[in-house]
Design an enzyme around this catalytic site. Sequence first.
Site, mmCIF file in Angstrom:
data_model
loop_
_atom_site.group_PDB
_atom_site.id
_atom_site.type_symbol
_atom_site.label_atom_id
_atom_site.label_comp_id
_atom_site.label_asym_id
_atom_site.label_seq_id
_atom_site.Cartn_x
_atom_site.Cartn_y
_atom_site.Cartn_z
ATOM 1 C CG LEU A 1 -1.940 -1.118 1.319
ATOM 2 C CD1 LEU A 1 -2.693 -1.051 2.638
ATOM 3 C CD2 LEU A 1 -2.913 -1.059 0.152
ATOM 4 N N GLY A 2 2.032 1.163 0.546
ATOM 5 C CA GLY A 2 2.878 2.357 0.622
ATOM 6 C C GLY A 2 4.091 2.094 1.476
ATOM 7 N N GLY A 60 6.616 4.116 4.481
ATOM 8 C CA GLY A 60 6.848 5.263 5.351
ATOM 9 C C GLY A 60 8.275 5.290 5.848
ATOM 10 N N GLY A 61 8.503 6.154 6.848
ATOM 11 C CA GLY A 61 9.857 6.329 7.352
ATOM 12 C C GLY A 61 10.412 5.103 8.040
ATOM 13 C CG PHE A 62 9.997 4.153 11.651
ATOM 14 C CD1 PHE A 62 11.359 4.305 11.734
ATOM 15 C CD2 PHE A 62 9.191 5.004 12.385
ATOM 16 C CE1 PHE A 62 11.925 5.267 12.543
ATOM 17 C CE2 PHE A 62 9.749 5.974 13.200
ATOM 18 C CZ PHE A 62 11.118 6.107 13.275
ATOM 19 C CB VAL A 122 1.697 0.036 4.971
ATOM 20 C CG1 VAL A 122 0.302 -0.395 5.407
ATOM 21 C CG2 VAL A 122 2.330 0.910 6.041
ATOM 22 C CG ASP A 171 5.872 11.933 12.110
ATOM 23 O OD1 ASP A 171 6.118 13.017 11.533
ATOM 24 O OD2 ASP A 171 6.130 10.830 11.604
#
Length: 837
Positions: free
Chosen positions: A528-529, A531-533, A536, A647
């Site tokens: 799905l995408g 992120g920084g960590f 997903v 955040d």
Amino acid sequence: MMATVRRLLKTFLVFHLLHLSTSIDTISSTQFIKDGDLIISRGKIFALGFFSPGNSVKRYVGIWYFQVSEPTIVWVANRDSPVNDSSGILSIDTDGNLALFESNQTVPLWTTNISVVPEKNAVAQLLDSGNLVLLQNDTGKLLWQSFDCPTHTLLPFMKLGLNRRTGLNRELIAWKSADDPGTGKFSYRIDPTGFPQLTLYKGTTKWWRSGSWTGQRWSGVPEMTSNYIFNVTFINNQDEISIVYGVTKPVTTRLMVNESGFVQRFTWSNSDHRWIGFWSAPKEQCDYYDHCGANSNCDPYHADKFECTCLPGFEPNSLDEWYLRDTSGGCKRKRDMSMCQKGEGFVKVAHVKIPDTNITRVEMSLDLKACERECLRNCSCLSYSSAYGESKGGIGCLMYHGDLIDTRSYTNAAGQDLYLRVDAAELALYTKKGSLSKKTILAIVLVISVATILLVAFVFWLFRRRRRAEKAGDGKNIEFNFTSSLTQFEDSMNVNEPDGNRRDFDLPMFQLSTIVEATNNFSVDRKLGEGGFGSVYKGILQNGKEVAIKRLSKYSGQGIEQFKNEVLLIAKLQHKNLVSILGYCIEGEEKMLVYEYLSNKSLDSFIFNETKRAALDWSKRFEIICGIARGILYLHQDSRLKIIHRDLKASNVLLDATMNPRISDFGLARIFGGDQIEANTNRVVGTYGYMSPEYAMIGQFSIKSDVYSFGVLLLEIITGKKNSGFYLEDAASSNLVGHIWDLWREGRSLEMVDVLLRESYRTQEVMRCIQIGLLCVQEQAADRPTMAMVVSMLGNDKDLPSPKRPAFIATRITNTDENSRGINSANEVTISIVLGR
């Protein structure tokens, strides 16, 4: 758009009608023209007459192309003294001057204003070059010409520059607007100080410069290559300094300065019946004057890096400001550099627009080698360059003795070479031509070789380890050590909460094999995408339930503490505007969180996407704003734990099937005690562009840090634009918050409302939300409202206080205090570590 079309049609109709009332190509003492008449050059190339620009009803005398279907004015006589009606008359007056009169007035609105022979002996003629000349009739002597008084357009064979004997300075000055040809704020002229160069000014501030003349082209105009169409003549002697662009082929071309601050060259296409842009400047960030500050270099060709770097031998004046992309302080000499007759030398920086040459010492008799020796003898000489490159045998030397301003890189062979003075220690890394020394090259090769061997060995070991795990396990291709990792995690969860009580941790734990099956072994199709960590994925459990699985990267920086933090917080939080967690998985090096699946993904995928954003009318956006506000209020006040998210941003707000917002990603959140107000950290984490100033600069955070982030997010939702990604040529500020603040003070804040909202919003409600957003982003944390106050403001119509100046207002292109440089933050990058000052 329709207004623009109507304006062009109106202007075209006026020009077409004027063509019907043509005249000869001269004006004499007995032959004048009134409004509605034309004179046309002998070859029917140019016409002169009265016109009204755009939507204006005022009348001006101008010259335009006669046979070009798109109305194009190239010169205006009375640009600052319009005729208010159609009574204007252009004639030779009793002094022999060409003059413009209105009605029965005896004082002219405009005149050539020269001392000439009696009026019967003067005649004005329009030439095929577009030049309007005033001649002595019997001798043909030139008395005056429009080419000496240009407005905003440079025609072929027209001089641009300074006559040193008479003081005549031919420069281009933009119109005020498309409806007003009056003297605008942008001017384009040759700067004769130092080594001459063409410079575009905004008022008295330098906006862009061409670089120095190399003998073939301006160093800052790499597109200026051959003489296939243009034959350029550059004159620099004791009488004058000027440049003339001739044409070698029958083309219709012009150069102009427009009201928005761009120098543009166009050619007319007879087949397409339109002007085609041939060249324009400035066209990218590095083109703007002094974009990176003093003693720096701007390199736009590495999109993955910051375009500004300090030149060799220099370092940022302020590391903190430089890290935040604020380069207004520029660079300074390294403190430990000793550079006067102590073994120093020069490093070559190739293919650049050399720094502003108005502070250079010019020695035209020296070649490059002699220039180096001369500069080395003078301890105040910081760098040197060849005046003409190789075009004139390398003869001609430029030496710099002050700050190096406005240097930028080019690719391939464009630009010139700049030689920078560095001390002996830094020189040891380079040869005199700027390449690395043999010792340095040998050391680099050795390091790379060792690193390659170690990498190959590590990959081989990892491969063997994976193969053993596959044989010993259940056939899945992910290895884990379940017992030790789970025990460590569960032990770490058994801690006292801030209220002193111990809570039972009761959240479903998923087996790794279940996660692997649900995501089809973490298939790219299910992603799905990112992120920084970590990434997903969409997962489908055996019972058919759709879930979202956040798989933390082992290189992400989010370790067991951050993972525990997110599980603990979300498991204990229950609110309709917070994302729900369904379980977790921890086996070996794998750490995963299982959330409810939200079909509309994140808010940023809507508000920063023009197609999707159109589906969000104002009522839906207002519901999203209120939902986010209620979710943050719950974190700050209504939950049994006081939580600072740290955040909050558009990508961390998810949307469910009915577009209700859900705040997510609590990996960086912090729990406060019941009476705790603020805290400090030496590890600043979050996303620049949403980060409050006290948190970004000194590591201090509180509930007001989230309020600041909410304010930025609110303004982004209203405008559909990113804060740090915002860019508008005419805007003084280079971020969204700063630009909205500027418009707010001028009473024009509605100009930034997303045009896709059309008529779906109520003006007062949007204005109120903009004011709330500006209250949330005020520089001082104490001035910002709490989220309880924000929710109250959103829900009633009571008067609001006036906001004070926001934090992180960034302005473009600094040269004076009036235009101080701002911050260009990287909005989508999650910062892992920044040490507070």
